[in-house]
Write a protein that holds these residues in place. Structure first.
Motif, mmCIF file in Angstrom:
data_model
loop_
_atom_site.group_PDB
_atom_site.id
_atom_site.type_symbol
_atom_site.label_atom_id
_atom_site.label_comp_id
_atom_site.label_asym_id
_atom_site.label_seq_id
_atom_site.Cartn_x
_atom_site.Cartn_y
_atom_site.Cartn_z
ATOM 1 N N GLY A 14 -6.286 0.127 5.950
ATOM 2 C CA GLY A 14 -5.338 -0.933 5.510
ATOM 3 C C GLY A 14 -4.098 -0.947 6.320
ATOM 4 N N PRO A 25 -11.056 -4.233 2.631
ATOM 5 C CA PRO A 25 -10.435 -5.304 3.385
ATOM 6 C C PRO A 25 -11.092 -5.800 4.801
ATOM 7 N N ALA A 60 -5.268 -5.380 8.355
ATOM 8 C CA ALA A 60 -6.069 -5.714 7.311
ATOM 9 C C ALA A 60 -5.460 -6.758 6.721
ATOM 10 N N GLY A 79 -6.244 -0.555 1.708
ATOM 11 C CA GLY A 79 -7.481 -0.030 2.629
ATOM 12 C C GLY A 79 -8.549 -0.137 1.541
ATOM 13 N N ASN A 84 -5.910 -9.869 3.031
ATOM 14 C CA ASN A 84 -6.288 -10.048 1.714
ATOM 15 C C ASN A 84 -7.553 -10.663 1.451
ATOM 16 N N ARG A 123 -10.109 -7.749 8.531
ATOM 17 C CA ARG A 123 -8.997 -7.589 9.331
ATOM 18 C C ARG A 123 -8.838 -8.689 10.423
ATOM 19 N N TYR A 169 -11.641 -10.045 1.235
ATOM 20 C CA TYR A 169 -12.278 -8.718 0.828
ATOM 21 C C TYR A 169 -13.854 -8.844 0.809
ATOM 22 N N ASP A 209 -3.142 -6.480 3.524
ATOM 23 C CA ASP A 209 -3.553 -5.605 2.723
ATOM 24 C C ASP A 209 -2.993 -4.504 3.262
#
Length: 313
Positions: free
Chosen positions: A149, A7, A34, A309, A36, A9, A38, A306
């Motif tokens: 995460g 993820p 974190a 992690g 979503n 941040r 990626y 997220d």
């Protein structure tokens, strides 16, 4: 074939105090979350491959690990003593160099790929050390939040030891009131961070005062979040904005300042540029997201949290 997901941040408060030049003198407290969005690493290793192939923003095909130009890939592979030829491809949902911690996340993904020990604390620390040994002017935030995460409070003591605590907060309220906009400006964070690192290491009084102010504001923001006083958190974002400009004059531009003022006129209580600044994503806190999104001439990026992690999928 292995696929690793890491993820990106957003910094919630206290960002910048995770640099060694600061925490080794004063310690650090910061909150990072974190989201979503990626980075994905796809990886294949074979005894029959005839080269090392790496695909990211560039494509490399070389005969030895020492020839790999991407420093993070090369040094991480050497750290874990990778022997077999491999094919490695990196995909990101968000452009790099936009303040969401992509380099740190990328390093954590590689460590997860090659380390036999998947302990997240160890992965975060090894990813951090590899990049510090390369001379990157980084702190600990990006690597640790990518590994763990969630929305976490990180405390770093003067020896660099990190303790982590999940932030007990209404995550739905925070997610609804934080709004992200892409400025369309990509920048080299290292150039900004190197300037800050050099000044702080030289004992630049203005730089250290600004970082101390950032830490003080961050502690107040953490208190506000724990008390569920979200509007106070938002107003403190605006204080942080002023302090960060003192810390680094190249943090913003006239155009970004114009967008920031527009956001404040349309319901935002405060905001910040994510990461080192200079471009990337602009984040606002507001009680009226629809009004703000309608008013801003920038691309809005919806997000959620997220809580997993780095992981193999």
């Amino acid at each position: 074939m292995e696929i690793i997901r890491v993820p990106l941040r957003i910094p919630i408060c206290g960002g910048g105090t995770d640099l060694p030049s600061f925490y080794q003198k004063y310690g650090s407290v910061f909150v990072s979350a974190a989201i979503n969005k990626y980075i994905y690493l796809t990886y294949h290793e074979s005894d029959f491959a005839d080269a090392y192939r790496c695909r990211y923003s560039k494509t490399e095909e070389v005969n030895s690990i020492d020839e790999i130009q991407n420093e993070i890939i090369r040094e991480t592979a050497k750290f874990y003593k990778v022997k077999n030829k491999f094919e490695l491809t990196s995909h990101a949902e968000v452009p790099s160099n936009t303040g969401l911690g992509s380099s740190g996340a990328f390093g954590v993904g590689l460590c997860h790929l090659w380390s036999q020990d998947k302990n997240k604390l160890k992965l975060a620390e090894e990813a951090t050390n590899i990049q510090l040994n390369l001379g990157f002017p980084i702190g600990k935030q990006d690597q640790y939040i990518a590994a763990f995460g969630g929305i976490n409070v990180f405390v770093i003591n003067k020896d660099g030891e990190v303790t982590i605590e999940g932030l007990q907060v209404d995550t739905n309220v925070l997610q609804q009131r934080l709004v992200l906009f892409f400025t369309g400006i990509k920048r080299n964070a290292n150039e900004i961070l190197i300037t800050q690192k050099e000044k702080s290491e030289e004992g630049d009084s203005k730089m250290m005062v600004a970082l101390k102010e950032t830490q003080e504001i961050g502690v107040e923001q953490l208190k506000a979040l724990r008390l569920k006083n979200f509007d106070m958190y938002g107003r403190l974002l605006n204080e942080h904005w002023e302090v960060k400009q003192k810390r680094s004059p190249i943090m913003t531009t006239k155009e970004i300042n114009r967008w920031y003022k527009l956001g404040m006129k349309n319901g935002a209580l405060g905001g910040k540029l994510l990461g080192a600044g200079g471009g990337g994503f602009l984040m606002f806190y507001t009680n009226d997201p629809k009004r703000l999104i309608k008013a801003m001439p920038l691309k809005h990026m919806a997000f959620d949290w997220d809580f997993q992690g780095v992981k193999r999928i």
